[in-house]
Design an enzyme around this catalytic site. Sequence first.
Site, PDB file in Angstrom:
ATOM      1  N   SER A   1       0.802  -1.224   0.000  1.00 39.09           N
ATOM      2  CA  SER A   1       0.000   0.000   0.000  1.00 39.09           C
ATOM      3  C   SER A   1       0.833   1.271   0.000  1.00 39.09           C
ATOM      4  O   SER A   1       0.297   2.357  -0.185  1.00 39.09           O
ATOM      5  CB  SER A   1      -0.934   0.003   1.206  1.00 39.09           C
ATOM      6  OG  SER A   1      -0.171   0.027   2.394  1.00 39.09           O
TER       7      SER A   1
ATOM      8  N   LYS B   1     -11.756  -2.478   2.941  1.00 38.94           N
ATOM      9  CA  LYS B   1     -11.361  -1.779   1.710  1.00 38.94           C
ATOM     10  C   LYS B   1     -12.375  -2.078   0.611  1.00 38.94           C
ATOM     11  O   LYS B   1     -13.455  -1.506   0.650  1.00 38.94           O
ATOM     12  CB  LYS B   1      -9.916  -2.125   1.398  1.00 38.94           C
ATOM     13  CG  LYS B   1      -9.086  -1.505   2.539  1.00 38.94           C
ATOM     14  CD  LYS B   1      -7.748  -1.980   2.746  1.00 38.94           C
ATOM     15  CE  LYS B   1      -7.086  -1.219   3.860  1.00 38.94           C
ATOM     16  NZ  LYS B   1      -7.186  -1.796   5.192  1.00 38.94           N
TER      17      LYS B   1
ATOM     18  N   HIS C   1      -4.998  -4.953   0.236  1.00 35.86           N
ATOM     19  CA  HIS C   1      -5.136  -4.014  -0.892  1.00 35.86           C
ATOM     20  C   HIS C   1      -5.257  -4.707  -2.244  1.00 35.86           C
ATOM     21  O   HIS C   1      -5.467  -4.033  -3.246  1.00 35.86           O
ATOM     22  CB  HIS C   1      -3.954  -3.036  -0.912  1.00 35.86           C
ATOM     23  CG  HIS C   1      -3.939  -2.173   0.305  1.00 35.86           C
ATOM     24  ND1 HIS C   1      -4.610  -0.966   0.370  1.00 35.86           N
ATOM     25  CD2 HIS C   1      -3.381  -2.360   1.522  1.00 35.86           C
ATOM     26  CE1 HIS C   1      -4.448  -0.450   1.579  1.00 35.86           C
ATOM     27  NE2 HIS C   1      -3.707  -1.275   2.299  1.00 35.86           N
TER      28      HIS C   1
HETATM   29  C1  PLP Z   1      -1.655  -4.649   4.438  1.00 28.24           C
HETATM   30  C2  PLP Z   1      -2.611  -4.371   5.546  1.00 28.24           C
HETATM   31  N1  PLP Z   1      -2.922  -5.345   6.419  1.00 28.24           N
HETATM   32  C3  PLP Z   1      -3.761  -5.131   7.440  1.00 28.24           C
HETATM   33  C4  PLP Z   1      -4.364  -3.905   7.637  1.00 28.24           C
HETATM   34  C5  PLP Z   1      -5.296  -3.699   8.783  1.00 28.24           C
HETATM   35  O1  PLP Z   1      -6.598  -3.666   8.315  1.00 28.24           O
HETATM   36  P1  PLP Z   1      -7.755  -2.793   8.987  1.00 28.24           P
HETATM   37  O2  PLP Z   1      -7.424  -1.344   8.720  1.00 28.24           O
HETATM   38  O3  PLP Z   1      -8.956  -3.231   8.232  1.00 28.24           O
HETATM   39  O4  PLP Z   1      -7.771  -3.110  10.419  1.00 28.24           O
HETATM   40  C6  PLP Z   1      -4.081  -2.860   6.745  1.00 28.24           C
HETATM   41  C7  PLP Z   1      -4.706  -1.545   6.929  1.00 28.24           C
HETATM   42  O5  PLP Z   1      -4.712  -0.686   6.125  1.00 28.24           O
HETATM   43  C8  PLP Z   1      -3.179  -3.094   5.679  1.00 28.24           C
HETATM   44  O6  PLP Z   1      -2.859  -2.129   4.820  1.00 28.24           O
END
Ligand code: PLP
Length: 440
Positions: free
Chosen positions: A233, A293, A261
């Site tokens: 990301s 997302k 993502h």
């Molecule tokens: C690669 C990745 N894993 C896990 C998460 C955690 O997810 P959440 O924000 O839905 O708790 C994110 C959050 O953006 C993320 O980018």
Amino acid sequence: MTSLNLAKSLKQKLIQQTLEKKLKKAESEGWKPTPQQTSSSAFNKHCQFDQHPGYKQLQIIKNGAKSLGVPSPFFKIHQGVAGATSIIDDQEVINFASYNYLNLSGHPEVNQAAIDAIHQYGTSVSASRIVSGERPIHQELEAAIAATYEVEDALVYVSGHATNVSTIGYLFGPKDLIIHDEYIHNSSVVGSQLSGAKRIPFAHNDLDALEKILTENRHQFEQVLIVVEGLYSMDGDYPDLARLVDIKQQHHAFLMVDEAHSFGVLGASGKGLREEAHVAGQDVDIWMGTLSKTLSGCGGYIAGSSALIENLRYLSPGFLYSVGLPAPTAAAALASLQIIQKEPQRIQKLKSISQSFIRQAKAMGFNTGDSVGMAVIPIILGSSVKAANASAALLEKGINVQPILYPAVPERSARLRFFLSSEHTEEQIKLTLNTLKTLL
Ligand SMILES: Cc1ncc(COP(=O)(O)O)c(C=O)c1O
């Protein structure tokens, strides 16, 4: 403050400083405080949150930014659904700062599914599903996720971050080894730390480096886990999944892919990295993703074999000891998944607008790093001040894009990070890139 009060506070400060000096000298000569002395005012800094190292660091950064005239880019208030556009400070802006990649958050069918679920089940399931019971919508969502990955089962948690912490933290222990990409999300790092396993990062997307670590270390450990992301990301690139599968088989390791993502973004029909790389669902041991997302809810999922899911369902602490997903959130995620399946043109639109953005950005001389041009495209500006100023200036012109600053990335790769969505238009991206070019 009156002059009398000022004199008083200066006097107190002087006394405090003298005490601290005396204390340091005594400690250097081998003196140790008794518990009563420990609680004396000389130790006040250990019971005040304004003396906490994190807070003090934050104040230094905030004051530094203020003195450079850089406005804070954090906690902006969006007054409606944040998609290709949003409303900030009562102004409509072109929005590149949300993960609403397929514009399903705010979609009428998704909203309706959540409303119907509230009417049927209320807003909370109040306790852990193991003791307080399931709702049919939990099972429907988990079955739909497992079917999408063509694996045996799936499990949803109330937070994406907690999904990684709880899964990795529970499954692995001190006799194990966890090897992860250096750019892996914080949730996987925290999960690895919690597990007590040895943790070794490898250089970003460098699978030769991963193989070298495995060759040198595999024999010393019991279970070995490799963790990568489906689409990074910060950079918008992804790993070679087919080669990862070969490597993990050769070294008898588990492979975990975090699809936060990439699910709904990669692959012709949005099935994620495995569809992009033509890899079978069961070739990866642990599929992880978020519901926040493209699935426009909140929470995370794990998909894989029934042994994996049953183990987590009964024993992983973030599932066992935490409340079940609220029914409206589960319903929103399920409705989003169904729309992704019946409207693959959303993924095609996202792909074509992202490709157009990166093509034009490169033609204008912008540095987009290693992004493959799928939903996540950084424009690297090379300094935090430059990135924060560019973001603030763009917002004044009606364009919302988040700067990514040190320490989230190294200072020299501070950037603006553009998240594209299926509803961004050619006009919006032309205007954005031209405005940025003029500003810089
Ligand atoms: C690669 C990745 N894993 C896990 C998460 C955690 O997810 P959440 O924000 O839905 O708790 C994110 C959050 O953006 C993320 O980018």
